[in-house]
Design a protein around this motif. Sequence first.
Motif, PDB file in Angstrom:
ATOM      1  N   PRO A  18       0.831  -1.168   0.022  1.00  0.00           N
ATOM      2  CA  PRO A  18      -0.022   0.134  -0.031  1.00  0.00           C
ATOM      3  C   PRO A  18       0.799   1.366  -0.118  1.00  0.00           C
ATOM      4  CG  PRO A  18       0.211  -1.140   2.322  1.00  0.00           C
ATOM      5  CD  PRO A  18       0.665  -1.959   1.211  1.00  0.00           C
ATOM      6  N   ILE A  19       0.517   2.401  -0.500  1.00  0.00           N
ATOM      7  CA  ILE A  19       1.045   3.464  -0.544  1.00  0.00           C
ATOM      8  C   ILE A  19       0.559   4.448   0.385  1.00  0.00           C
ATOM      9  CG2 ILE A  19       1.510   5.802  -1.836  1.00  0.00           C
ATOM     10  CD1 ILE A  19       1.252   4.161  -4.499  1.00  0.00           C
ATOM     11  N   ARG A  20       1.161   4.817   1.441  1.00  0.00           N
ATOM     12  CA  ARG A  20       0.630   5.614   2.432  1.00  0.00           C
ATOM     13  C   ARG A  20       0.203   6.983   2.017  1.00  0.00           C
ATOM     14  NH1 ARG A  20       4.249   8.965   5.066  1.00  0.00           N
ATOM     15  NH2 ARG A  20       3.219   9.841   6.916  1.00  0.00           N
ATOM     16  N   LEU A  21      -0.878   7.473   2.434  1.00  0.00           N
ATOM     17  CA  LEU A  21      -1.636   8.588   2.077  1.00  0.00           C
ATOM     18  C   LEU A  21      -2.563   8.519   0.920  1.00  0.00           C
ATOM     19  CD1 LEU A  21       1.077  11.426   2.934  1.00  0.00           C
ATOM     20  CD2 LEU A  21      -0.782  10.549   4.376  1.00  0.00           C
ATOM     21  N   PHE A  22      -2.318   7.321   0.344  1.00  0.00           N
ATOM     22  CA  PHE A  22      -2.941   6.904  -1.019  1.00  0.00           C
ATOM     23  C   PHE A  22      -3.645   5.587  -0.681  1.00  0.00           C
ATOM     24  CE2 PHE A  22      -0.008  10.209  -2.291  1.00  0.00           C
ATOM     25  CZ  PHE A  22      -1.024  11.001  -2.853  1.00  0.00           C
ATOM     26  N   PRO A  23      -4.534   5.556   0.251  1.00  0.00           N
ATOM     27  CA  PRO A  23      -5.076   4.238   0.594  1.00  0.00           C
ATOM     28  C   PRO A  23      -5.719   3.128  -0.802  1.00  0.00           C
ATOM     29  CG  PRO A  23      -6.719   5.732   1.502  1.00  0.00           C
ATOM     30  CD  PRO A  23      -5.411   6.628   0.761  1.00  0.00           C
ATOM     31  N   ASN A  24      -6.101   3.795  -1.771  1.00  0.00           N
ATOM     32  CA  ASN A  24      -6.578   2.891  -2.780  1.00  0.00           C
ATOM     33  C   ASN A  24      -5.545   2.813  -3.882  1.00  0.00           C
ATOM     34  OD1 ASN A  24      -9.231   3.147  -1.676  1.00  0.00           O
ATOM     35  ND2 ASN A  24      -9.593   4.773  -2.691  1.00  0.00           N
ATOM     36  N   CYS A  25      -4.225   2.981  -3.528  1.00  0.00           N
ATOM     37  CA  CYS A  25      -3.206   2.778  -4.485  1.00  0.00           C
ATOM     38  C   CYS A  25      -2.161   1.929  -3.973  1.00  0.00           C
ATOM     39  CB  CYS A  25      -2.520   4.069  -4.803  1.00  0.00           C
ATOM     40  SG  CYS A  25      -3.718   5.016  -5.953  1.00  0.00           S
ATOM     41  N   GLN A  26      -1.367   1.158  -4.605  1.00  0.00           N
ATOM     42  CA  GLN A  26      -0.284   0.156  -4.286  1.00  0.00           C
ATOM     43  C   GLN A  26       0.707   0.212  -5.330  1.00  0.00           C
ATOM     44  OE1 GLN A  26      -2.496  -3.381  -4.468  1.00  0.00           O
ATOM     45  NE2 GLN A  26      -2.827  -3.873  -2.414  1.00  0.00           N
ATOM     46  N   VAL A  27       2.087   0.139  -4.850  1.00  0.00           N
ATOM     47  CA  VAL A  27       3.083   0.063  -5.556  1.00  0.00           C
ATOM     48  C   VAL A  27       3.917  -1.349  -5.456  1.00  0.00           C
ATOM     49  CG1 VAL A  27       4.669   1.084  -3.867  1.00  0.00           C
ATOM     50  CG2 VAL A  27       5.116   1.239  -5.931  1.00  0.00           C
ATOM     51  N   SER A  28       4.547  -1.761  -6.408  1.00  0.00           N
ATOM     52  CA  SER A  28       5.138  -3.150  -6.473  1.00  0.00           C
ATOM     53  C   SER A  28       6.546  -3.027  -6.133  1.00  0.00           C
ATOM     54  CB  SER A  28       4.805  -3.884  -7.836  1.00  0.00           C
ATOM     55  OG  SER A  28       5.756  -3.467  -8.731  1.00  0.00           O
ATOM     56  N   ASP A  29       7.341  -3.887  -5.745  1.00  0.00           N
ATOM     57  CA  ASP A  29       8.552  -4.037  -5.678  1.00  0.00           C
ATOM     58  C   ASP A  29       9.395  -3.791  -6.833  1.00  0.00           C
ATOM     59  OD1 ASP A  29       7.827  -6.551  -6.422  1.00  0.00           O
ATOM     60  OD2 ASP A  29       9.205  -7.747  -5.072  1.00  0.00           O
ATOM     61  N   LEU A  30       8.748  -4.052  -7.958  1.00  0.00           N
ATOM     62  CA  LEU A  30       9.100  -3.764  -9.351  1.00  0.00           C
ATOM     63  C   LEU A  30       8.916  -2.563  -9.919  1.00  0.00           C
ATOM     64  CD1 LEU A  30       8.008  -7.081 -11.185  1.00  0.00           C
ATOM     65  CD2 LEU A  30      10.152  -6.472  -9.966  1.00  0.00           C
ATOM     66  N   GLY A  31       8.222  -1.539  -9.255  1.00  0.00           N
ATOM     67  CA  GLY A  31       8.188  -0.194  -9.586  1.00  0.00           C
ATOM     68  C   GLY A  31       6.813   0.063 -10.502  1.00  0.00           C
ATOM     69  N   ARG A  32       5.812  -0.588 -10.428  1.00  0.00           N
ATOM     70  CA  ARG A  32       4.939  -0.546 -11.009  1.00  0.00           C
ATOM     71  C   ARG A  32       3.623   0.042  -9.841  1.00  0.00           C
ATOM     72  NH1 ARG A  32       2.437  -4.962 -14.344  1.00  0.00           N
ATOM     73  NH2 ARG A  32       2.289  -6.192 -12.526  1.00  0.00           N
ATOM     74  N   VAL A  33       2.659   0.794 -10.276  1.00  0.00           N
ATOM     75  CA  VAL A  33       1.813   1.387  -9.610  1.00  0.00           C
ATOM     76  C   VAL A  33       0.396   1.172 -10.160  1.00  0.00           C
ATOM     77  CG1 VAL A  33       0.850   3.666  -8.653  1.00  0.00           C
ATOM     78  CG2 VAL A  33       3.311   3.427  -9.177  1.00  0.00           C
ATOM     79  N   LYS A  34      -0.641   0.766  -9.372  1.00  0.00           N
ATOM     80  CA  LYS A  34      -1.858   0.448  -9.689  1.00  0.00           C
ATOM     81  C   LYS A  34      -2.883   1.148  -8.630  1.00  0.00           C
ATOM     82  CE  LYS A  34      -2.515  -4.024  -7.479  1.00  0.00           C
ATOM     83  NZ  LYS A  34      -2.896  -5.308  -7.917  1.00  0.00           N
TER      84      LYS A  34
END
Length: 75
Positions: A18-34
Amino acid sequence: IDISPGPAILSGMETWLPIRLFPNCQVSDLGRVKGPKGIKSQHLSRGYRRVTLCRNGRSYVRSVHLLTARALLRS
């Protein structure tokens, strides 16, 4: 897309955090964002990428490498 904040979600060999401050978004260890909607992405001249994320009706531009590093350091 169902993205629930919480512990890392393993997807094959890719780990989503999870991305802190953006609870509906995630980042992967490969650098992708969804996230729940399409996320605007830009490539910068030195190979870095940045994304535009929304929260409470405002847009925020963030560097993907910093989002990834912060998420990995918190896990």
